[in-house]
Structures are given as structure tokens and as C-alpha cells.
Design a protein around this motif. Sequence first.
Motif, PDB file in Angstrom:
ATOM      1  N   ASP A 115      38.936  36.182  43.023  1.00  0.00           N
ATOM      2  CA  ASP A 115      37.588  36.231  42.447  1.00  0.00           C
ATOM      3  C   ASP A 115      37.189  37.678  42.144  1.00  0.00           C
ATOM      4  OD1 ASP A 115      37.350  33.503  42.679  1.00  0.00           O
ATOM      5  OD2 ASP A 115      36.305  33.598  44.618  1.00  0.00           O
ATOM      6  N   GLN A 116      36.374  37.804  41.104  1.00  0.00           N
ATOM      7  CA  GLN A 116      35.842  39.120  40.744  1.00  0.00           C
ATOM      8  C   GLN A 116      34.917  39.616  41.845  1.00  0.00           C
ATOM      9  OE1 GLN A 116      36.422  41.008  37.824  1.00  0.00           O
ATOM     10  NE2 GLN A 116      38.050  39.527  37.467  1.00  0.00           N
TER      11      GLN A 116
ATOM     12  N   ARG B  41      44.273  44.667  40.074  1.00  0.00           N
ATOM     13  CA  ARG B  41      45.170  43.843  39.255  1.00  0.00           C
ATOM     14  C   ARG B  41      44.949  42.352  39.530  1.00  0.00           C
ATOM     15  NH1 ARG B  41      48.920  48.072  40.151  1.00  0.00           N
ATOM     16  NH2 ARG B  41      49.396  49.052  38.158  1.00  0.00           N
ATOM     17  N   ALA B  42      44.822  42.000  40.810  1.00  0.00           N
ATOM     18  CA  ALA B  42      44.632  40.588  41.169  1.00  0.00           C
ATOM     19  C   ALA B  42      43.368  40.040  40.517  1.00  0.00           C
ATOM     20  CB  ALA B  42      44.573  40.434  42.688  1.00  0.00           C
ATOM     21  N   MET B  43      42.304  40.807  40.492  1.00  0.00           N
ATOM     22  CA  MET B  43      41.067  40.348  39.835  1.00  0.00           C
ATOM     23  C   MET B  43      41.257  40.276  38.324  1.00  0.00           C
ATOM     24  SD  MET B  43      37.878  41.999  41.929  1.00  0.00           S
ATOM     25  CE  MET B  43      38.524  43.634  42.167  1.00  0.00           C
ATOM     26  N   HIS B  44      41.895  41.292  37.757  1.00  0.00           N
ATOM     27  CA  HIS B  44      42.088  41.337  36.309  1.00  0.00           C
ATOM     28  C   HIS B  44      42.911  40.139  35.811  1.00  0.00           C
ATOM     29  CE1 HIS B  44      42.503  43.176  32.343  1.00  0.00           C
ATOM     30  NE2 HIS B  44      43.808  42.944  32.396  1.00  0.00           N
ATOM     31  N   TYR B  45      43.931  39.767  36.556  1.00  0.00           N
ATOM     32  CA  TYR B  45      44.803  38.676  36.139  1.00  0.00           C
ATOM     33  C   TYR B  45      44.368  37.310  36.694  1.00  0.00           C
ATOM     34  CZ  TYR B  45      47.769  42.370  34.303  1.00  0.00           C
ATOM     35  OH  TYR B  45      48.247  43.449  33.589  1.00  0.00           O
ATOM     36  N   GLY B  46      43.173  37.246  37.275  1.00  0.00           N
ATOM     37  CA  GLY B  46      42.622  35.973  37.728  1.00  0.00           C
ATOM     38  C   GLY B  46      43.228  35.433  39.006  1.00  0.00           C
ATOM     39  N   GLU B  47      43.907  36.262  39.765  1.00  0.00           N
ATOM     40  CA  GLU B  47      44.529  35.813  41.007  1.00  0.00           C
ATOM     41  C   GLU B  47      43.549  35.822  42.186  1.00  0.00           C
ATOM     42  OE1 GLU B  47      47.793  38.541  41.385  1.00  0.00           O
ATOM     43  OE2 GLU B  47      48.745  37.824  39.540  1.00  0.00           O
TER      44      GLU B  47
END
Length: 149
Positions: A112-113, A104-110
Motif C-alpha cells: 500500500d502507498q 519500489r514495492a509501493m511504486h510497483y503495487g506490491e
Amino acid sequence: MIVFDLACTLGHRFEGWFASSSAFADQQDRGLILCPHCGSNDVMKAPMAPSVPAKSNTRPTAQQAMTGTIPPELVKAMKALADAQSKALKHSTWVGERFAHESRAMHYGERDQATIHGQATREEAVALADEGIAVVPLPFPVAPPDEIN
């Protein structure tokens, strides 16, 4: 229990289970054993091959036993799939039970991928998919790094 191969006078073969050899003889004397194919009670013990277990040093390995019953094409495909998973995980970070949170953190830009792998419950995986977050179950189980010998 003892298992006997039995045959009637017409040559029908079948199996019978008895408490003992004497239990078979008693039931045979009383005409209680019937051929399931023709109903004849003229039944005798049929010749049986002895049950001799293989020596422990001649038994196939687990791999040999598995590949003996699985079509070679399937073994080849499973090996290719396992190799592909292994290569993908080489450049992936184990996040354990934080998988849903990190995804979720990666998906919402919180954050880095990154390529990650870990554990998620079925409910967590469904919720991620419902949010449009692409997750893929691994075809083969993965042991957490701290549990590997």
C-alpha cells in the motif's frame, strides 16, 4: 610564533610573524623587514590592541553566533523549511535503509502507498529516479528514531 602589527615611515600597515620578540629585533636591526607596499626597510612595531578573550559566560550561544552572520531573511526561510519538514515527517514512517526497497514495492503495487522516509545511497536514489519513482531528499538530516535521546 608571535604576530606583530608593523608600519613603515610612510604609514603603511602590515602584519609580521616572528619566532620571538628578539627574532623581530634582530631582523629589524639587520634591515631584513621590508614594507610590502613600498619596499622600505624603515619598519617599526605599530600599536596593537591586546587579544583578550571574552569571558565564557558572555560568549554568544551557537544560535546567536550563527544568526549574527546569516542574513535574517535566510534564517527565516531556513526555519520555515525546517518547520515544513518537521510537519511532513510527523505523518511519515521511518523505514531506515529499506527506503529504496519500500519505495519500489509501493511504486510497483506490491504494498500500500504510504508516506515514508529513510536512508538511501546516492546510487539508490539515482536508480529510483531512473525507474520513474519520485523521491525527494530532505533538506535537513534526520536521525533514526532509535538514535534519538
